[in-house]
Design an enzyme around this catalytic site. Structure first.
Site, PDB file in Angstrom:
ATOM      1  N   PRO A 156       0.890  -1.098  -0.108  1.00  0.00           N
ATOM      2  CA  PRO A 156      -0.023   0.080   0.026  1.00  0.00           C
ATOM      3  C   PRO A 156       0.954   1.285  -0.065  1.00  0.00           C
ATOM      4  O   PRO A 156       2.003   1.346   0.514  1.00  0.00           O
ATOM      5  CB  PRO A 156      -0.798  -0.144   1.316  1.00  0.00           C
ATOM      6  N   GLY A 210       3.926   3.828   5.046  1.00  0.00           N
ATOM      7  CA  GLY A 210       5.091   3.754   5.999  1.00  0.00           C
ATOM      8  C   GLY A 210       5.678   2.381   5.870  1.00  0.00           C
ATOM      9  O   GLY A 210       6.361   1.605   6.628  1.00  0.00           O
ATOM     10  N   GLY A 229       7.352   1.432   3.034  1.00  0.00           N
ATOM     11  CA  GLY A 229       8.797   1.436   2.192  1.00  0.00           C
ATOM     12  C   GLY A 229       8.170   1.458   0.658  1.00  0.00           C
ATOM     13  O   GLY A 229       8.901   0.946  -0.197  1.00  0.00           O
ATOM     14  N   SER A 230       6.779   1.830   0.313  1.00  0.00           N
ATOM     15  CA  SER A 230       6.371   1.518  -0.898  1.00  0.00           C
ATOM     16  C   SER A 230       7.113   2.129  -2.103  1.00  0.00           C
ATOM     17  O   SER A 230       7.596   1.581  -3.060  1.00  0.00           O
ATOM     18  CB  SER A 230       5.026   2.020  -1.060  1.00  0.00           C
ATOM     19  N   SER A 231       7.766   3.487  -1.881  1.00  0.00           N
ATOM     20  CA  SER A 231       8.237   4.228  -2.841  1.00  0.00           C
ATOM     21  C   SER A 231       9.811   3.501  -3.223  1.00  0.00           C
ATOM     22  O   SER A 231      10.480   3.240  -4.051  1.00  0.00           O
ATOM     23  CB  SER A 231       8.543   5.646  -2.716  1.00  0.00           C
ATOM     24  N   ALA A 232      10.627   3.268  -1.847  1.00  0.00           N
ATOM     25  CA  ALA A 232      11.852   2.489  -2.112  1.00  0.00           C
ATOM     26  C   ALA A 232      11.867   1.364  -2.915  1.00  0.00           C
ATOM     27  O   ALA A 232      12.773   1.102  -3.326  1.00  0.00           O
ATOM     28  CB  ALA A 232      12.583   2.531  -0.662  1.00  0.00           C
ATOM     29  N   ALA A 233      10.721   0.451  -2.393  1.00  0.00           N
ATOM     30  CA  ALA A 233      10.812  -0.791  -2.874  1.00  0.00           C
ATOM     31  C   ALA A 233      10.215  -0.996  -4.683  1.00  0.00           C
ATOM     32  O   ALA A 233      10.885  -1.574  -5.146  1.00  0.00           O
ATOM     33  CB  ALA A 233       9.456  -1.600  -2.401  1.00  0.00           C
ATOM     34  N   ASP A 244      14.715   3.288   4.639  1.00  0.00           N
ATOM     35  CA  ASP A 244      13.871   2.581   3.709  1.00  0.00           C
ATOM     36  C   ASP A 244      14.676   1.864   2.522  1.00  0.00           C
ATOM     37  O   ASP A 244      14.125   0.537   2.287  1.00  0.00           O
ATOM     38  CB  ASP A 244      12.615   3.435   3.228  1.00  0.00           C
TER      39      ASP A 244
HETATM   40  C1  MEV Z   1      10.056   6.364   7.040  1.00  0.00           C
HETATM   41  O1  MEV Z   1       9.907   4.926   6.821  1.00  0.00           O
HETATM   42  C2  MEV Z   1      11.085   6.485   8.166  1.00  0.00           C
HETATM   43  C3  MEV Z   1      11.450   7.923   8.759  1.00  0.00           C
HETATM   44  O2  MEV Z   1      12.323   7.842   9.795  1.00  0.00           O
HETATM   45  C4  MEV Z   1      12.067   8.823   7.780  1.00  0.00           C
HETATM   46  C5  MEV Z   1      13.483   8.301   7.156  1.00  0.00           C
HETATM   47  O3  MEV Z   1      14.025   7.592   7.846  1.00  0.00           O
HETATM   48  O4  MEV Z   1      13.850   8.732   6.095  1.00  0.00           O
HETATM   49  C6  MEV Z   1      10.232   8.768   9.541  1.00  0.00           C
END
Ligand code: MEV
Length: 323
Positions: free
Chosen positions: A99, A103, A105-109, A150
């Site tokens: 999704p 939070g 990690g969708s964009s990094a994945a 991420d």
């Molecule tokens: C986001 O998945 C994690 C944060 O700590 C941002 C980051 O590490 O760049 C909120």
């Protein structure tokens, strides 16, 4: 007729066990891969030099991609240039079950899967460091001041201990605990949350910035305590650290009503501890269950309380990626 070869690249989502936000300030964090949430990228060569992308948000020529795909467009052009394949066009299809903006990690994945498929197409074997650096090209566009957490964790098949600037170490542990991950269904706001914590940290009011830096340091200590609890299979201590981390994250203003509600419900249903995971202000929470049967009860309770999706993640980390 010759059939075109199909190239594939994959990656998965991640769950931050502890250390989100404080990791931006060089404190350690621990994250686990969430193999059930995946990205598959598929590349088929074209006979011309154009690049076409087909994904949930856009289908068409890369040069026409919307702003929301700017990070991926920049990444693809950079890879084509570095791998010297600008004269070789392709169709790239990206499918993701992670999704978006929760939070996980969708964009990094998505970036990792794209990097892997293009590297394969270009016959390039990238080191872990090169893969990380390319992922950060996209992540630094998607999120200002991304810690790299991420990028590092969505590429690892084992749990990781991550410290900004020092990279990652894989962690090995086997506990009876199970994490329940629950999606509030509300889009998170990582970029804004990171900026707001920064504003507190750099506040002109010395008291506010002092308290913020103390809170960030405490999150770092809690991360160290969690690593120890994982090694000792002490799920009760782990749950306590998670509860305290959530209180601190709330004080840093990155929780939300929906997150707090699911956290309360999970604790009432027997969780040993619960907290938000990722950037916060929406997105997902995690709850620690003592065993699979308790995890089931927690899942039922949070789904009844409005979670749009839940996952179960045993607190076991064995596989280590070899490349
Ligand atoms: C986001 O998945 C994690 C944060 O700590 C941002 C980051 O590490 O760049 C909120």
């Amino acid at each position: 007729m010759k059939t075109a070869r199909v190239y594939r690249g994959t990656s998965h989502g991640k769950v931050i066990l502890i250390g989100e936000h404080s990791v931006v300030y060089y404190q350690p964090a621990i994250a686990m891969p969430l193999g059930e949430a995946r990205v598959n990228a598929q590349l088929i060569p074209r006979e011309d030099t154009s690049v076409y992308v087909d994904c949930e948000y856009f289908c068409g020529e890369l040069s026409q991609a919307p702003q929301s795909l700017h990070n991926i467009a920049v990444l693809i052009e950079r890879l084509r240039c570095d791998c010297d394949i600008q004269s070789q066009g392709f169709n790239l299809r990206i499918d993701s079950t992670i999704p978006h903006e929760r939070g996980m990690g969708s964009s990094a994945a998505v970036a990792v899967a794209v990097i892997r498929v293009i590297a394969q197409f270009a016959h390039r074997k990238l080191s872990q460091k090169e893969e990380f650096d390319y992922t950060q090209v996209a992540e630094n566009i998607a999120h200002i001041n991304a810690s790299g957490m991420d990028s590092a964790t969505v590429a690892s098949d084992a749990a990781v201990w991550f410290k900004r600037g020092e990279g990652l170490e894989t962690l090995t542990f086997e506990t009876p605990g199970v994490l329940v991950v629950a999606d509030t269904g509300v889009t998170g706001a990582t970029r804004k949350a990171v900026a707001d914590v920064r504003a507190l940290y750099e506040s002109a009011d010395g008291d506010i910035s002092f308290r913020t830096s103390e809170r960030i340091e405490r999150l770092g200590e809690l991360t160290r305590e969690c690593a120890q609890s994982l090694q000792e299979s002490n799920v009760v201590a782990l749950g306590n650290s998670m509860n305290e981390a959530h209180k601190i994250l709330s004080a840093l203003t990155v929780s939300s009503e929906e997150l707090d509600n699911l956290i309360t419900v999970a604790c009432e249903a027997g969780a040993l501890g619960a907290k938000l995971t990722g950037g916060g202000r929406g997105g997902c929470m995690i709850a620690l269950a003592e065993n699979t049967s308790s995890a089931h009860d927690i899942q039922v309770a949070v789904e009844k309380a409005g979670a749009v999706r839940t996952w179960r993640l045993p607190l076991i980390s064995r596989e280590v990626r070899n490349d």
